[in-house]
Design a protein around this motif. Sequence first.
Motif, mmCIF file in Angstrom:
data_model
loop_
_atom_site.group_PDB
_atom_site.id
_atom_site.type_symbol
_atom_site.label_atom_id
_atom_site.label_comp_id
_atom_site.label_asym_id
_atom_site.label_seq_id
_atom_site.Cartn_x
_atom_site.Cartn_y
_atom_site.Cartn_z
ATOM 1 N N ARG A 84 79.843 45.051 78.510
ATOM 2 C CA ARG A 84 80.631 46.185 78.038
ATOM 3 C C ARG A 84 82.134 45.887 78.055
ATOM 4 N NH1 ARG A 84 76.693 47.490 76.015
ATOM 5 N NH2 ARG A 84 75.523 49.443 76.125
ATOM 6 N N TYR A 121 78.788 44.069 71.105
ATOM 7 C CA TYR A 121 78.914 43.356 72.380
ATOM 8 C C TYR A 121 78.267 41.968 72.360
ATOM 9 C CZ TYR A 121 80.466 47.903 74.002
ATOM 10 O OH TYR A 121 81.149 49.086 74.141
ATOM 11 N N CYS A 129 83.091 43.559 69.555
ATOM 12 C CA CYS A 129 83.095 44.872 70.181
ATOM 13 C C CYS A 129 82.907 45.904 69.075
ATOM 14 C CB CYS A 129 84.413 45.108 70.920
ATOM 15 S SG CYS A 129 84.681 43.950 72.299
ATOM 16 N N SER A 167 82.776 41.291 74.097
ATOM 17 C CA SER A 167 81.592 40.763 73.424
ATOM 18 C C SER A 167 81.337 39.340 73.912
ATOM 19 C CB SER A 167 81.784 40.768 71.906
ATOM 20 O OG SER A 167 82.650 39.724 71.497
ATOM 21 N N CYS A 189 87.369 45.691 72.772
ATOM 22 C CA CYS A 189 86.650 46.651 73.619
ATOM 23 C C CYS A 189 87.632 47.582 74.338
ATOM 24 C CB CYS A 189 85.807 45.904 74.649
ATOM 25 S SG CYS A 189 84.390 45.045 73.917
#
Length: 588
Positions: free
Chosen positions: A418, A113, A117, A421, A588
Amino acid sequence: MELLRNQRAKPSSSSSRFGLLGLLAVFIFGFLASFSAAEVHYHEFVIEAKPVKRLCRTHTTITVNGQFPGPTLEVRNGDTLVIKAINRAQYNISLHWHGVRQLRNPWADGPEYVTQCPIQPGATFTYRYTIQNQEGTLWWHAHSRWLRATVYGALIIRPKMGSPYPFPTPKREYPVVLGEWWDRNPQDVRKLALYTGAAPNVSDAYTINGQPGDLYRCSNKETMKFQVDSGEKILLRVINAAMNQELFFAVANHKLTVVEADASYTKPFTTSVIMVGPGQTTNVLLTADQTPGRYYMAARAYQTAQNAAFDNTTTTAILEYDSAPCNAKNGKQKSFPLAPVLPQLPAFNDTNTARAFISQVKGLKSKGKVPTKIDKSLFFTVGLGLINCTNPNSPRCQGPNGTRFTASINNISFVFPRRNSLMQAYLQGQQGVFTTDFPSSPLVKFDYTGNVSRGLWQPVHGTKLVKLKYGANVQIVLQDTSIVTTEEHPMHIHGYNFYVVGMGTGNFNPAKDPANFNLIDPPHRNTIGTPPGGWVAVRFVADNPGIWLLHCHIDSHLTWGLATALLVENGVGTLQSVLSPPLDLPRC
């Protein structure tokens, strides 16, 4: 080359012209030879759960290629690494190559992050990077939650072919990787601490190259042994991969000559003990000049936080002379090795010994390279904090006096994103992921190492970054605080080495302390501890564009928010700009 062949066929009457072409030929062949000497190393890292037995019990443990610790990587300065990470574990994961500069290439740095990710279960990602002007001992580890408790290994960078060490060449070299072992799943230890708000349970053992040593139960047969011949010189590459503990390390009856720290050569000095913080590496020469026998090398805690629980055990390995004598048992022919000699390690709270060691570490090649004109001066208070609870007696408020532990820099506790990144959000221009208004100094000035008002014990939470211009000369003063407790915090800056120009006790005095800075031969490091109840000053040139995490390498403190990140802007042109992201960068 055709020009050179024609010139040889028709010699010139001008000796100066011949000399010039000869020098040109030597340069060309030398350049090609140095280029061809660089290698590309391909590896596959299969990250998966495997049974690992320690302390009489077998645990399902996250490993790399079935190994704990993971594989040792051996390269030379100038080589390129291509490492395909295959995640067959049940957790998201990312890998960090601790101390590698990753010039213009944050995509290979690894903290989840921040620059990428994480790699999700069943997915892969290939890390590609080149070692540029670095030699010595570094290491690699997971940079996701507490997975680095078992996912780590040594990264050895030797000089280019034909380039010697700046110290006597050792006969043998051994990596000595210090770690921690929990007699349970480290992820469960982390989860419990996050749920209760209390400090995490301490480890059950320390390890050397994954083995606790024979002072622990069920560990005698697997204790690591390092062979040595009488009179020979060996190099120990000591790495502290422990999660939450600084460590003293010594070898019984043997002196250690420090020659390198964090992959930067140092002026040699001899000591009987070294102190290595989490994330740090130290190379030492040892001469086998004692009576042939068996000698323990041992490590145990250096603990600076007051009234805090810690693992007070000792890990050992054995330095064994090939000609070590044995004892005969009951007059029979079968003989048994003599018991090893145990070194005298400092007491767990021996700050004087730790400071004396740190003060002797001087850079070998620092002269003339330390920034003297500072463009950006930053003052960061680092330390713990407490979150007040509306229901202090609840199961989720098990910290001191019904609170929850936290940590911060300049009273801001870092929150990892979250949704994306930091680096990907920056490249994509995505708003709302982070801001760049991290304060250059505490918004409220106070007696940092004195009695701090309880109103300053609870930080605010945020994802705030420090923006730096490319090429700026930067100074950061890291000031420990007495909030909860004074403590040494091993601070690591990704993507950079820095010169440690000064340190002291109490509060940093900007009017007086810089006069005593060492600008001649300061050590060049990637991780440095804040003296407990004191400060440390570092300097570097912001010549590596990208977003780079700055954090405490005690993982419980990182979990609580003792971090920020440096956003170094692109400079002018392609060579001062971040590389394009790889096509397989995880999403992510």
